[in-house]
Every structure is written in C-alpha cells, then in structure tokens.
Design an enzyme around this catalytic site. Structure first.
Site: not given
Ligand code: TNX
Length: 486
Positions: A312
C-alpha cells in the site's frame, strides 16, 4: 478395588501389574490438527498424576517442562520415552505410540518430539477419568504424523496497538498447541514504531509513543526481542521481524523527518487510514537508515527471513517503489537474510528465492513465481484473522468480507490461486491486524478458533480434511477464549 466397576477402566491384576482398558479409541479423539495417520489398538495405558520421562538426550529432557503431569512412576503403567532418530524428510515429523507398557514419542528432530508432545497433551485432555477416579486411561495405538506445509504462521500487528511481552508470549503458547511454527511480528507502521534501534533512539523515544485511538503505545527493547525469540524457540517457533516500508512509515518519519518523501509536514497519527506516508526513495540518508535498522535487527534475529513490508505505498511513484524495494532487498541480503514482502513486491526484481506474501492480488502471486520467488499464502478473504466473523462481531474489520469459522476452514492454500504449483508455495500465514484490538481478550476473540483452522490447513493434507469432521473435533475441545456464541 472400587475401580473395577468403572466404565472407564477395568483394573485386573496380572503378574506384570494392573491391566487397563480404555472406552475410547485413539482415532476417535478430537486431535487438531488431524494427524496424517492414526491406528488404534485395543487396550489402555493407565496413569495417576505421574508419568516418568525417560530419554538419553538433554535437549529432549528439557521438553519435560511441556508435559502437564508430574514425573515419577507411581500409579503409572509405564514411562514416557522420548527419542530422536525417526527417518523422515520433515524435521517436525514424529511417531507417537502408546502400548500397555509405555508411551513413546520419536521425532525426526527435537522439533518433531515437541510437536508429538502437543499431540500427547491433547490425548491427555481428551481422556477423562471418572469422578473421584484417580487413574486416567489412554487408548492404545500409533500416530505417525508430519506437516504437509513447512511454514505455518500467524502475524501479529503490534504497531497499530502495542502488545506487551507477556501478551505475545501468551499468543506463542497458544500457537504452539496447534503446531504453528512461525510468528511474523509487524513491528512498525504509521501509528507506531515498536523495536529499539540503538543508532536511532528517537524511533522509540518519539515514534513508539502513539497507537490507534490515542493510547500510549510502547516498544520492545532489544533484550525484549531476544527474550521473545528465545521463548518462541523453546517451542520451535521462529519469529520473523517486519519493518514496513516505504509506505506505512509515518511513525519513523515523525521521529526522523529527513526520511520523509511525501512533501508534507508530518505529525503523529492515531487513525486507521493507510497509504499516505512514504520514505524518500531518492535520499541516501534513507538507505543509511534502512541499512542500520536491518543490520541491528538481523544481528538479533535467528530467522533466515526479514520482512520489508512493501504494501500500500500509494504515495510512492511506481519508479521510486521499484528502486526502493530492490535496494532494500539487496541490503537485506547483505545481512544474510532472505527478503519477504507483501505481494506488491512481486512487481520488483527482488531476486529468486525471495518471498511474496499473497494477500490480495493473484496477478502479483503469479508474477512472483515467474520471477522464481516463493509465495506465502495469506488471502485476506480467507486467512485475515482481523476480519469480523459476521456483522455482529464486536471486533474486527470487514473490507475483505466476513469470515466465519467455516469460511476460514473451507479452502486449500495449495490450490487457492489457479496456476500456482504446490512447490512454489512457501506456506500459509494468518495475519492479525490490530486496528480494533488492543489486548489478549480482543486478540483471542479474533484468532480463536480461526487460527486453529489455519493450523489444520497447513498441517493436514487436503485429502484428510473435511469441515464436518473438523467441526465435530472443534466442538469437543476447549481453546483460548472458547466462546459458544461464535
Ligand atoms: C491492509 S493487508 C493492510 C494493513 C491493514 C489491513 C487491515 C496489508 C498488506 N495491508 O495495513 O492493517 O489491511 O485489515
């Protein structure tokens, strides 16, 4: 001779001592994960509160601490013999046999003996004695068992909310009961930095003081990390540290603003949004920093892996992202570790043998194997322990959907992504993000029993798995935070 009438144990006196009969059979006991092979035999092994442990190996002798009965021969049919020497490709393989004279656990390594002891604990718990009945009787037979997947893990996000050393140890104990062998610690995120780095004291001096919702945060000293690692290692669990970057780095940037790459003034963050922070991929000070962090953590960590995050990074340009992740991958290799990243890292050239942790994008998972990377299976729709069970769950999120216990069980990590072969899959991991939980009770609500599902998905082959059978066993055992309302 008041036990003679018991339904549980028929006590006869022969020249060799008492003979016990069991009213249960080994293959009917609610063992989780379900073993590869269980052969039942007639008869019983009786013991009071005592079980003499015999072994000629010091490392195995230390495993006595995990056997929940006192060590002595009084009232017992015979000893518990622990040994090595089982021939099997998996070091976690074990053979557990119970006959009238002894219980024997033979492992392919000490880890195998430890896994076998967990099975014995479940057998002891399932073999009830009658009220006022001092003798417990175990059914006879042979269990031959080994994991079908070598990496069986869970992740704990200690960054969104901090979890104390004791809370993490409690989770490690729970993992060990179900033969999970990896704990991935998500040690940094926008809301907090949780591990002492001696060369950058403001990381913990400033970056650790926040968490989601405005609590006081916290961090592990390097001694704490070593203590956790040793505690896990006694249970044959590895700890993999994750420093999430280049995104998810607001807490580090608040401590050291020169690392910032998003051009904005930063301030501490205690919300739950993602994707707004980034390191500056074109600033050498960032790589000096990353090198030092990886160096200090790698010198502490005994795991062969180092997790660089990489998810992300919405405000990092594509070009900068590729450049950053590849450089950090090289830094990690310089410190003799293998890089792991969330599935987005499959867009980069992280090198053969590195690992992409599949959470959302099948395209990334397939790109990873094209690049000779391995894939760690953590599909958010199935394996995310932070998803709510249903709309009434008091904890959890639901962006990837609701995940009931049955949903968490009914999938196959080795065939979930079409086009991936089993030999390209490193293993299975269930992440527990902590935006909505801050202590062991919230953790246990979300993790149990769904982590137990994941434990069986990693250990027991698909051909031996069925929801009906698993669900029957689950209803017969107690597990952490056992709540009938789920
Ligand atoms: C996505 S899954 C994220 C996390 C959040 C999560 C909450 C991922 C690699 N990144 O930063 O905590 O969703 O479900």
């Amino acid at each position: 001779m008041k036990y003679v009438l018991s339904l549980f144990a028929v006590l006869l006196v022969s020249c060799g001592g008492p003979i016990y009969e069991s009213d249960t059979s080994l293959d009917q006991l609610p063992l989780i994960p379900r073993p590869q092979s269980v052969i039942s035999e007639l008869g019983g092994f009786g013991y009071g509160s005592n079980l003499e442990v015999i072994t000629d190996n010091q490392e195995l002798a230390d495993l006595q601490a995990f056997i929940p009965v006192e060590s002595s021969l009084e009232n017992s049919s015979g000893p518990l013999v622990l040994s090595l020497g089982l021939k099997h490709p998996s070091p976690e393989a074990y053979r557990l046999s119970i006959n009238r004279r002894e219980i024997r656990i033979q492992g392919a390594s000490p880890a195998g003996v430890f896994r076998g002891i967990q099975t014995l604990r479940q057998i002891l718990a399932a073999s009830n004695s009658a009220p006022q009945q001092p003798i417990k009787v175990l059914p006879l037979g042979v269990i031959e068992d080994w994991p079908s997947v070598s990496y069986r893990g869970t992740m704990l996000d200690v960054a969104r909310h901090f979890f104390t050393v004791d809370e993490v140890k409690r989770y490690i104990d729970q993992m060990a009961q179900y033969k999970i062998n990896t704990l991935h610690l998500h040690l940094s995120d926008d809301q907090g930095w949780r591990i002492e780095i001696k060369a950058y004291p403001r990381l913990t001096g400033i970056g650790a003081a926040t968490e989601v919702g405005g609590g006081s945060g916290g961090f592990y000293t390097q001694e704490d990390f070593l203590e956790l690692q040793a505690y896990a290692a006694q249970r044959f669990i590895q700890i993999i540290p994750e420093i999430d970057m280049p995104g998810h780095t607001n807490a580090a940037i608040v401590a050291y603003p020169e690392l910032n790459g998003n051009g904005k003034t930063v301030s501490p963050y205690t919300g739950t949004a993602v994707g707004f922070s980034t390191f500056d991929a074109r600033n050498e000070a960032v790589y000096t920093f990353v090198n030092q962090v990886v160096k200090e953590l790698s010198s502490l960590s005994t795991s062969p892996y180092f997790h660089l995050g990489g998810d992300e990074s919405h405000v990092t340009s594509k070009e900068d992202y590729l450049y950053f992740v590849e450089r950090v991958g090289q830094i990690i290799r310089t410190h003799q570790k293998t890089p792991i990243g969330w599935d987005e890292v499959a867009q980069t050239d992280l090198g053969p043998g590195s690992v992409a942790q599949f959470w959302a994008s099948e395209k990334n998972a397939l790109a990873a194997v094209d690049k000779k990377m391995k894939v760690l299976m953590s599909p958010a729709k199935k394996a995310y322990l932070d998803m709510q069970y249903d709309s009434l769950s008091p904890y959890g999120l639901h962006w990837a959907g609701y995940i009931s216990v049955q949903d968490a069980y009914n999938w196959d990590p080795l065939s979930y992504v079409p086009g991936l072969d089993a030999d390209q899959i490193l293993g299975i991991e269930a992440p527990l993000w902590s935006e909505t939980i801050s202590d062991s009770s919230g953790l246990e609500y979300l993790a149990f029993p769904r982590l137990i599902c994941v434990a069986e998905l990693g250990w027991t082959p698909q051909s031996l798995r069925s929801w009906e059978d698993f669900n029957r066993r689950l209803t017969e055992v107690s597990y952490p935070g056992n709540k009938s309302s789920k």
